[in-house]
Design an enzyme around this catalytic site. Structure first.
Site, PDB file in Angstrom:
ATOM      1  CE  LYS A  56      -3.998   1.793   2.632  1.00  0.00           C
ATOM      2  NZ  LYS A  56      -4.845   1.568   3.835  1.00  0.00           N
TER       3      LYS A  56
ATOM      4  CB  SER B  35      -8.390   0.544   5.789  1.00  0.00           C
ATOM      5  OG  SER B  35      -9.100   1.758   5.753  1.00  0.00           O
TER       6      SER B  35
ATOM      7  CB  SER C 276      -8.161   3.293   2.888  1.00  0.00           C
ATOM      8  OG  SER C 276      -7.271   2.677   3.812  1.00  0.00           O
TER       9      SER C 276
END
Lengths: 487, 98, 479
Positions: free
Chosen positions: A79, A178, A154
């Site tokens: 990420k 997330s 996310s």
């Protein structure tokens, strides 16, 4: 070169045994990443040159007879909120659009030491603020199961990359769901570790008391191995815990006689879609069939989770995001002539709508005269939420809940109504506030074929129980659908 | 904690100034409405009796760990300044403060 | 109308640690621009603070010295405001839960012991440094996150002088503890003063004004004096004092308004979630207690009692730990504390002053000074020779030599051998037969002349008592 059906462990073993070359596996992964970009947009940066170089090094080490590590040559996606030295790290924000970190996060260092090859930095909601991956300065990520739907957020890019078989595993972060929510929307496994299990050093902070790095993968075993690699006390993170890391990857599906499973009545309410309810019930039945004792429990503070979270997280974020001021790094507005203008414009132009909204909310909730009513009150209710779980875990070992009320929603469906979007997190927020670990894994599909996940929760540092129960559900799942998106 | 009334455009402007955010007129309107809605939603917390409840600040009950007082160099000044939008030698350069 | 000035001080002391409060960067002063910086103290994304244990040790030590209660539950808070030399956009400080509370400190003000209350002591990080160049400013973060203690007093001061004396004594204590170098010019010790005035007899406090940026003892006094005067003038002319923050301008000796109450910052303090609570248990406090040295005022009282010294001398001798140590070494080894004090207060301080040195760099070691005194007291050398010898030592040419070695090497020992003295007397009397006649004729004033001549001949080394006695005998005896 097809690694679709191989687990992280198998890939690493095959490379270490010279049955596969790291360079082949990594090149294939890079190809898929590049090819998928226009459909999925799951990457912000693909690190082709660095990845190939690293793969070459690993192959050299292997042919020199050296043991590389448990992730030997495994391509992973990280990420884009974890700092990677020399590789652009943006947090999906214009304000960090060209930030090249001079140091790496502890998790990235651990992955590299274990032999993993980072093939790219995945897309996310800006500063990890969102549940749909629509809040990215680098565009929306699409769900490989249905390109008109969100992958969740996310960690949407990390979820999509695994679901689309670009990498067998990825790294996400979870502040209020997330990792678990996009894993659920994309039909993969995601683990949010206990707060303190994994170092936050070098992870762009959103809400410091909640942020936790965790693995996302195709299988429970692969996620467990990733977790094993990234866990542990880090002297650079005061909040990381000095708790022994178990061999999570050695846990296998077996009977779970005596495992006490709790179903919190507050999580099985009317708003849950029928398909979700059915799938989660199937997962519960699998556990029961494997010997678990299932009982209803109560977590009465559940309904306040969203309110507590949407005060505490914005308050912390409002301070965490003050360092983006256009002075030492990041975006600087070009036409500022005074310092105040420099601050206001750089921040006003650099942050997207969601970070701005949360900075405003947090600044307000901390401001003179409101602190007690908002921030402090939220922290008090947070303790009550945690006490709910403490009490529950005296009666049960694992709590089973849905992850969300429904499957992945359509892009644009909720993006104009922040409150509606926040309500999506209702089942993932309370565990985050309590700091307990959670796993989200697939347990079925909607009639239209969208994946549905189940969330398992345990007490602090009892990830092993989640992995155990997760393995059982995974091994006994009636039907496993193939993702329609093909590369 | 009734909040609808707490958030007006003037408050939004004050908060934006505290947070050093330049907002467009449109954003001001939007946040006035949205923050009002959110604060209205979170006002449900006032129902919860929290008398004598110690606020929980972090998700762990652990205590801080310390560092010994030993110097370790991590970066060179050039590395520290490598992302600076504007610099002068090894200093960060900004518009006039005074 | 008579007014009373009421003052409280907030003193910031930079701690003498090797590394910063939250990162392992060096705190060394005077290095290259941004040389001592890292992701943490420049607030790069992803950086996290890790607390320097020694800072807590120093805070506890200071708290104990100032008779504070050491709190077991400690929390760091974020103090939010934007400034270019504050990289995180917040300062990590302590707000609701400071490490030390409820202390007091006694000190001497014009010879009288006074006690003021210490409200709290807390740990916090320093900001960096901005320099201003007209069209732009430059930021150096070497100082960012250097550890500070903020020591907040009760509003117990009633005069500018009292506040300045407290500040002087506090500095001395911090130096004794070894937690701060006390350098005010470099800003390593600085203070803000909260000043208000009220009419005598009034019980309510007046409106308080905070004066920032005071960096010398003299300015503490002058700034408060000016500010109190300004407030009294306002009240006398029927105006109101407004609550505000003012800046002291030492060049013009006045305070100028910085910001009003309305413009005051809204710091939005909240507990820093990156730092978990610190628990300071009894064991820790006890361990630090054992490290607590005798403090200047206790030492002063002991010096007065044990060495029978006047208060003034004791005050000077105990101002610095090293000075007190030096004195005690001389006093103990010479077994003559009074002489030790006299030599230090007189000749040694003069020489240190001339040579611009502090006591740790003294050209004469405590051992040498003690031996010097021993030699005087045993009449081996005369007081006059001792002075010569002292000045000789002060040049630093005799480093490493013992006093005895120098005395014998330079033949400085006092002559007590009567035979040797008689030889000289005979010689002088022969050469000055005229004066001998005068003396014998009753002009006893010339006796002094003979003493002088004999001592001159003996290079001052003749024992004055023996010279006197023999000279008298010989002059009177007539040969």
């Amino acid at each position: 070169m097809d690694f679709d059906k191989l687990s992280v462990k198998t890939i690493a073993e095959k490379i270490q045994n010279k049955e596969l070359k790291a360079q082949e596996v990594v090149a294939e992964s890079l190809n898929r990443a590049k090819k998928s970009q226009k459909d999925l947009n799951s990457f912000i940066t693909i690190c082709e040159a660095e990845a190939l170089k690293k793969a070459e090094q690993i192959d050299k080490q292997v042919s020199g007879g050296k043991g590389v590590g448990p992730l030997c040559g495994v391509p992973v996606a990280v990420k884009d909120i974890l700092l990677t030295k020399g590789i652009k790290t943006t947090a999906a924000s214009k304000i960090l659009g060209n930030f090249i970190p001079p140091y790496s996060s502890t998790v990235v260092e651990k992955l590299e030491r274990a032999g993993a090859v980072i093939i790219g930095k995945t897309n996310l909601d800006e500063f990890a603020m969102g549940a749909s991956n629509e809040n990215s300065a680098f565009g929306v990520v699409k769900n490989p199961w249905d390109l008109t739907r969100v992958p969740g957020g996310s960690s949407g890019g990390s979820a999509a990359a695994v679901a689309a078989k670009i990498t067998p595993a990825s790294i996400g972060t979870d502040t209020g769901g997330s990792i678990r929510e996009p894993a659920n929307f994309c039909g993969i496994v995601g683990i949010k570790p206990t707060y303190g299990r994994v170092s936050r050093f070098g992870v762009v902070a959103f809400a410091s008391s909640l942020d936790q790095v965790g693995p996302m993968a195709d299988t429970v075993e692969s996620a467990a191995l990733m977790l094993e690699v990234i866990s542990g006390k880090d002297e650079k993170d005061s909040t990381s815990a000095n708790v022994a890391v178990e061999e999570f990857s050695k846990i296998k599906a077996k009977d779970v006689k005596g495992l006490r499973v709790g179903l919190p009545k507050e999580y099985f309410v009317d708003g849950i879609e029928a398909d979700v309810k059915k799938s989660v019930e199937e997962a519960i039945k699998i556990l029961k069939d494997a010997g678990a004792q299932v009982k209803e429990i109560s977590l009465p503070m559940t309904k306040h989770g969203i309110a507590v979270y949407y005060l505490i997280a914005p308050c912390e974020a409002s301070a965490n995001l003050s360092r983006y001021d256009g002075i030492r790094f990041g975006y600087r507005s070009s036409d500022a002539t005074s310092l105040e203008e420099l601050y206001k414009r750089s921040r006003g132009e650099g942050f997207g709508a969601e970070p701005k909204r949360r900075i405003m909310l947090g600044t307000f909730a901390l401001s003179s005269g409101y602190y007690d009513a908002y921030y402090k009150k939220a922290c008090q209710v947070r303790r009550l939420i945690k006490e709910d779980f403490d009490k529950a875990f005296t009666q049960v070992d694992v709590i089973v809940t849905p992850v969300t009320t429904g499957p992945a929603f359509k892009i644009g469906d909720k993006s104009s109504d922040p409150l509606a979007m926040y309500l999506n997190d209702i089942f993932t927020l309370p565990p985050s506030l309590a700091g307990i670990p959670g796993i989200s894994l697939n347990c079925g599909y909607t009639k239209q074929g969208l994946p549905i996940g189940v969330q398992l929760l345990s007490n602090h540092f009892e990830e092993a129980k989640l992995i155990q129960a997760g393995c059982v559900i995974e091994a006994n799942q009636k039907e496993v659908k193939k993702v329609p998106y093909g590369l | 904690m009734s909040s609808q009334s707490q958030i007006d455009k003037k408050t939004i402007q004050k908060i934006a100034s505290l947070a050093q955010l330049a907002l467009t007129a449109k954003e001001e309107d939007l946040y006035t409405t949205q923050l009002g809605q959110i604060l209205n939603y979170v006002s449900q917390l006032s129902e919860v009796n929290t008398e004598n409840i110690e606020p929980m600040v972090t998700a762990t009950e652990m205590l801080v760990t310390f560092r010994e007082d030993e110097v370790k160099k991590m970066l060179t000044p050039d590395e520290v300044l490598s992302n600076a939008p504007e610099r002068s030698g090894h200093l960060f350069k900004v518009p006039p403060v005074l | 109308m008579d007014y009373e000035t009421i003052v409280g001080l907030e003193v910031h002391a930079q701690l003498l640690t090797n590394t910063k409060l939250f990162c392992a960067c060096s705190t060394e002063f005077g290095v290259g621009d941004n040389e001592n910086t890292c992701p943490i103290c420049t607030a790069m994304p992803g950086a996290l603070p890790v607390l320097n244990k020694r800072v807590v040790d120093f805070a506890i030590l200071t708290g104990l010295a100032l008779n504070c209660k050491i709190r077991s539950h400690n929390v760091f808070a974020r103090k939010n405001y934007f400034y270019p030399d504050l990289p995180k956009g917040y300062q990590i400080s302590q707000f609701e839960d400071p490490i030390c509370v409820g202390g007091k400190l006694s000190f001497l003000n014009e010879g009288k012991e006074e006690t003021i209350g210490i409200t709290r002591i807390h740990m916090e990080e320093d900001a960096g440094k901005s320099t201003h160049h007209g069209t732009f400013s430059l930021i150096n973060l070497n100082r960012s996150s250097v550890p500070l203690l903020e020591i907040v007093s009760e509003p117990d001061f009633r005069s500018p002088k009292q506040a300045a004396e407290y500040m002087r004594y506090l500095r001395s204590v911090l130096l004794y503890l070894g937690v701060c170098d006390g350098n005010m010019e470099e800003g390593n010790l600085r203070c803000d003063a909260n000043v208000s005035v009220r009419k005598k007899g009034e019980t309510k406090f007046g409106t308080r004004v905070e004066i920032k940026n005071i960096n010398s003892f003299r300015f503490v006094e002058k700034a408060i004096e000016y500010e109190a005067g300004r407030q009294i003038d306002l009240i006398e002319s029927g105006q109101k004092v407004s609550q505000e923050t003012r800046l002291y301008d030492p060049d013009k000796n006045r305070t100028i308004s910085m910001r009003s109450k309305e413009e005051a910052h809204d710091y939005r303090y909240f507990p820093d979630p990156d730092l978990l609570p610190i628990s300071v248990d009894n064991q820790w406090v006890e361990k630090i207690k054992n490290m607590l040295p005798e403090l200047p005022l206790e030492k002063l009282k002991r010096f007065m009692k044990e060495y029978n010294l006047p208060q003034y001398d004791s005050e000077i001798l105990t101002d610095k730990k090293e000075m007190a140590l030096y004195f005690e070494e001389v006093a103990k080894n010479s077994k003559n504390p009074k002489a030790a004090s006299n030599w230090i207060m007189g000749d040694l301080l003069r020489i240190l002053n001339e040579q611009k040195k502090d006591i740790t760099q003294a050209p004469i070691t405590a051992r040498q000074l003690a031996d010097l005194i021993l030699n005087i007291d045993s009449a081996k050398i005369s007081g006059k020779i001792a002075k010569t010898l002292f000045d000789e030592l002060a040049t630093g040419k005799h480093a490493g030599l013992s006093i005895d070695e120098i005395i014998s090497k330079n033949n400085l020992a006092q002559v007590t051998d009567t035979k040797a003295i008689e030889v000289v007397i005979d010689k002088i009397m022969t050469a000055n037969s005229g004066q001998v006649e005068q003396y014998r004729a009753g002009k006893e004033k010339v006796f002094g002349f003979f003493v002088g001549q004999v001592m001159k001949e003996m290079k001052g080394q003749g024992n004055p008592q023996i010279v006197n006695d023999l000279l008298k005998k010989k002059l009177k005896g007539g040969e």
